[in-house]
Enzyme design. Structure first.
Site, mmCIF file in Angstrom:
data_model
loop_
_atom_site.group_PDB
_atom_site.id
_atom_site.type_symbol
_atom_site.label_atom_id
_atom_site.label_comp_id
_atom_site.label_asym_id
_atom_site.label_seq_id
_atom_site.Cartn_x
_atom_site.Cartn_y
_atom_site.Cartn_z
ATOM 1 N N GLY A 1 0.815 -1.052 -0.192
ATOM 2 C CA GLY A 1 -0.232 -0.183 -0.197
ATOM 3 C C GLY A 1 0.741 1.502 -0.218
ATOM 4 O O GLY A 1 0.463 2.423 0.064
ATOM 5 N N GLY B 1 2.426 2.767 -2.456
ATOM 6 C CA GLY B 1 3.308 3.471 -3.651
ATOM 7 C C GLY B 1 2.063 4.286 -3.772
ATOM 8 O O GLY B 1 1.071 4.315 -3.143
ATOM 9 N N CYS C 1 -1.423 3.635 -5.584
ATOM 10 C CA CYS C 1 -2.059 3.029 -5.182
ATOM 11 C C CYS C 1 -2.939 3.019 -3.694
ATOM 12 O O CYS C 1 -2.400 4.181 -4.029
ATOM 13 C CB CYS C 1 -1.116 1.480 -3.969
#
Length: 348
Positions: free
Chosen positions: A181, A183, A186
């Site tokens: 998570g 990114g 993301c």
């Protein structure tokens, strides 16, 4: 249900404490690492930064460009075997040794990986990549890949805790990819509520992996060169970058002209854009867990990667690390509530 009370930290929560140094110049810092991998016994020497295996980052063009800097590229899994054959013919050995072949976990993916790896003995890295590394299926698949490729370097992920890190290494992974998570494109954390602050994930997984002779990749969460340094300082052996390397001519993204300006499309690999392109849309039982953004076109990646590596060298001089290998030993993090002075915002 239980709640863990221990504080977990991201890159924004800390800064390096400077330390006395005998280094006179950033040029004295050596960023090259020499690794011998646990299961394969392979040796590799290079700068342990990796371009992420995303459509609009991990391209063949990116691999050729970054290899000039000794940097790796995890090439995305959507190239065909014929595409790979053409690349292998045109790339030199220095490029091929810095390339990871990315794969999913289906039977078709397994056969495709076999076909690609057969193209050249210089291809030594396999990146087994799924969003949820806590699936028992991933452990079984890693065992299968290890049995088929006993002398190749296998990376697997993604996970964020030491227990699963250990399980993947014991199953045959040389390297575990860490990050759920963090990114830039993301949305897993907001769509699912699942995740782990990236710096703490790196520290905890690094400790677990190194205890077994394995290694980790800190995957995601870096927005500047200082974050890359923090990942290394926290114990990452490799650092994987997506957004920081997106938007360049080598990135392979779709170029869009808008209001007289040039942009490049960049999207997460679980986004609507990615699933429309590769899976015929978002399946009824799924939700998209990524977003699509337009990045101002940034030209060649050479300047960007030089700037990132220059920042890491500078970190090393501030803490007295003559080699990247020494950075984690020289690292003391201090907790902070601010990172920078934003009076004038971002530089135009």
């Amino acid at each position: 249900m239980r709640i863990e009370q221990e504080l977990k930290l991201g890159f924004k929560d800390v800064l390096f404490r400077p330390k006395r140094s005998t280094l006179k110049s950033r040029s004295q810092v050596n960023l090259t690492r020499d690794f011998t991998f646990k299961h394969s016994g392979r040796q590799w020497s290079g700068v342990p930064v990796i371009a992420a295996n995303m459509d609009s980052v991990g391209s063949f063009e990116m691999a050729k460009a970054l290899a000039e800097h000794g940097v790796m590229t995890a090439v995305h899994k959507h190239y065909t075997v014929n595409d790979w054959a053409d690349f292998v013919k045109s790339a030199d050995n220095a490029t091929l040794k810095n390339v990871m072949v990315s794969t999913g976990t289906s039977d078709a993916d397994f056969q495709k990986t076999k076909d690609i790896m057969a193209l050249s003995d210089e291809l030594i890295f396999i990146c087994v990549d799924i969003a949820n590394g806590y699936s028992e299926h991933l452990v079984e698949y890693v065992e299968r890949v290890r049995a088929e490729f006993p002398d190749k370097v296998i990376s697997a992920g993604n996970v964020v805790t030491g227990d699963m890190c250990e399980e993947l290494i014991l199953a045959g992974a040389d390297i575990v990819k860490v990050g759920i998570g963090p990114g830039s494109v993301c949305t897993t954390r907001v769509k699912t509520g699942v995740g782990y602050p990236q710096l703490s994930a790196i520290i905890e997984c690094g400790d677990a992996a190194h205890g077994l002779g394995g290694m980790i990749i800190g995957d995601g969460g870096c927005s500047c060169a200082g974050d890359v340094s923090k990942a290394f300082g926290g114990g990452a052996d490799f650092v994987m970058l997506g957004g920081m390397l997106a938007g360049h001519e080598e990135s392979g993204g779709e170029i869009i002209e808008k209001d007289g300006e040039t942009f490049m499309k960049f999207y997460g690999m679980s986004s609507q854009s990615a699933m429309d392109k590769h899976s015929g849309g978002v399946a009824k039982y799924r939700a998209a867990e990524g977003k699509t953004v337009l990045l101002p076109f940034r030209g060649s990646v050479h300047g960007t990667i030089s700037d990132i590596l220059g920042g890491v060298r500078s970190t090393c001089t501030y803490v007295g690390a003559a080699k990247l290998k020494e950075l984690t030993k020289r690292t003391t993090f201090i907790r902070v509530q601010e990172q920078e002075n934003n009076v004038f915002g971002k530089e135009k």
